[in-house]
Design an enzyme around this catalytic site. Sequence first.
Site, PDB file in Angstrom:
ATOM      1  CB  CYS A  73      -0.905   0.003   1.228  1.00  0.00           C
ATOM      2  SG  CYS A  73      -1.859   1.535   1.396  1.00  0.00           S
ATOM      3  CG  HIS A 171      -3.043  -1.498  -9.183  1.00  0.00           C
ATOM      4  ND1 HIS A 171      -3.839  -0.812  -8.299  1.00  0.00           N
ATOM      5  CD2 HIS A 171      -1.912  -1.824  -8.512  1.00  0.00           C
ATOM      6  CE1 HIS A 171      -3.211  -0.715  -7.136  1.00  0.00           C
ATOM      7  NE2 HIS A 171      -2.037  -1.325  -7.240  1.00  0.00           N
ATOM      8  CG  ASN A 202      -6.183  -3.076  -5.606  1.00  0.00           C
ATOM      9  OD1 ASN A 202      -6.872  -3.020  -4.603  1.00  0.00           O
ATOM     10  ND2 ASN A 202      -5.055  -3.771  -5.650  1.00  0.00           N
ATOM     11  CD  GLU A 220      -7.121   0.881  -1.942  1.00  0.00           C
ATOM     12  OE1 GLU A 220      -6.278   0.014  -1.617  1.00  0.00           O
ATOM     13  OE2 GLU A 220      -7.155   2.018  -1.452  1.00  0.00           O
ATOM     14  CB  CYS A 229      -5.170   3.460  -4.286  1.00  0.00           C
ATOM     15  SG  CYS A 229      -4.285   1.893  -4.500  1.00  0.00           S
ATOM     16  N   GLY A 232      -1.993   2.368  -6.738  1.00  0.00           N
ATOM     17  CA  GLY A 232      -2.873   2.623  -7.863  1.00  0.00           C
ATOM     18  C   GLY A 232      -2.416   3.821  -8.672  1.00  0.00           C
TER      19      GLY A 232
END
Length: 284
Positions: A73, A171, A202, A220, A229, A232
Site C-alpha cells: 500500500c 491493478h 484494484n 480497492e 491508493c 494505484g
Amino acid sequence: MKFTKMQGCGNDYIYVNGFEEKIPSLEKPELARRLSDRHFGIGSDGLIFINPAAEADFEMEMYNADGSRSEMCGNGIRCVGKFVYDKGLTDRRHISVVSAGKVKYLDLAVEENGGHGGRGEVSRVRVNMGSPILEPALIPVEAAGDRAVDEPIYVDGREYRMTCVSMGNPHAVVFARDVAGMALEQVGPLFENHRRFPKRINTEFVEIIDRRNCFMRVWERGSGETFACGTGCCAVAVAGVLNDLTDSAVTVRLLGGQLFIEWDREADLVYMTGPAVTVFEGEI
C-alpha cells in the site's frame, strides 16, 4: 492495545507497533475487520502492524478492512515512514521497509519544527516503489500476449478498456470520461471479483486532464472505494505512458489529495511522493 490512526491523502489505516504489541497471527484478520468498521470500531481502510525485520529496517504487515492480507500500500508505507521516525524507532531519514517479501526504500522529508524532542516530524515521503510488473501471469490477469495494455474486458454487458499493472499488488487501470459521476459502488465490485482476476483486482478509473495531470477514483479489493491508493497512482502513471496519454511524471488528483508519480524509464523504477499525517492516537 495501543494504536495510531494515520492517513495519506485520506487513505486511512490503523497502525500498531509490533515491537511492543504482541497479537497472535490467527487473530489479526478478525481484529482488522472489527477495528476497521467505521460504526462499531475505530474506522479505517485497514490495519497495519509495524514489525522488526531481518531483510529491512522494518516490516509492514498489512490487512484490508475485510481482514484479507495485502501485499503493498503506497499511502500505507509512507505513513510507516512517518511513524517510525516520529516515534523515535529510527533517526535515519533514508530507510527500508519490507512488505510481503518485497523491500521498498523511503526518503523522509522532515519539518524542523522543534517537535518530537527537537528532531522535527515527517511531513512528506518519497518512496522508490520498484519496477512495474506487466506480464499478465505475474499480475495476475487472464490475458493473451506479454502485456495487457488497452485490453478489452466485458463487465455487466459493457466493454471497458483496461491496462493491467502490478506494483506488488494487482491493478486494472481504466481511462474514462466523467469519472467523478461514475457509480463506483456498482461497477467496482464487478471488476474486483471478475473471473479474469484470480486474486481479485484494484481498479482505477482515470480521467486525463492533460499530459501531466489526471483525476482518479479507485475501488480497492477488500476495502471498497477509498480516498486514495498509492500503488494505484503508480499503476496509473505507468498505464498513462504505455497508452501515450501522459508524460513519465504526472500528478494524480484524488478524492483525498494528490500524489506526484515519476516513472524513470531508463532505470525502470517508479517513485511516489506524497503526504503522511497522524490523525490521533488511542488505546482499545
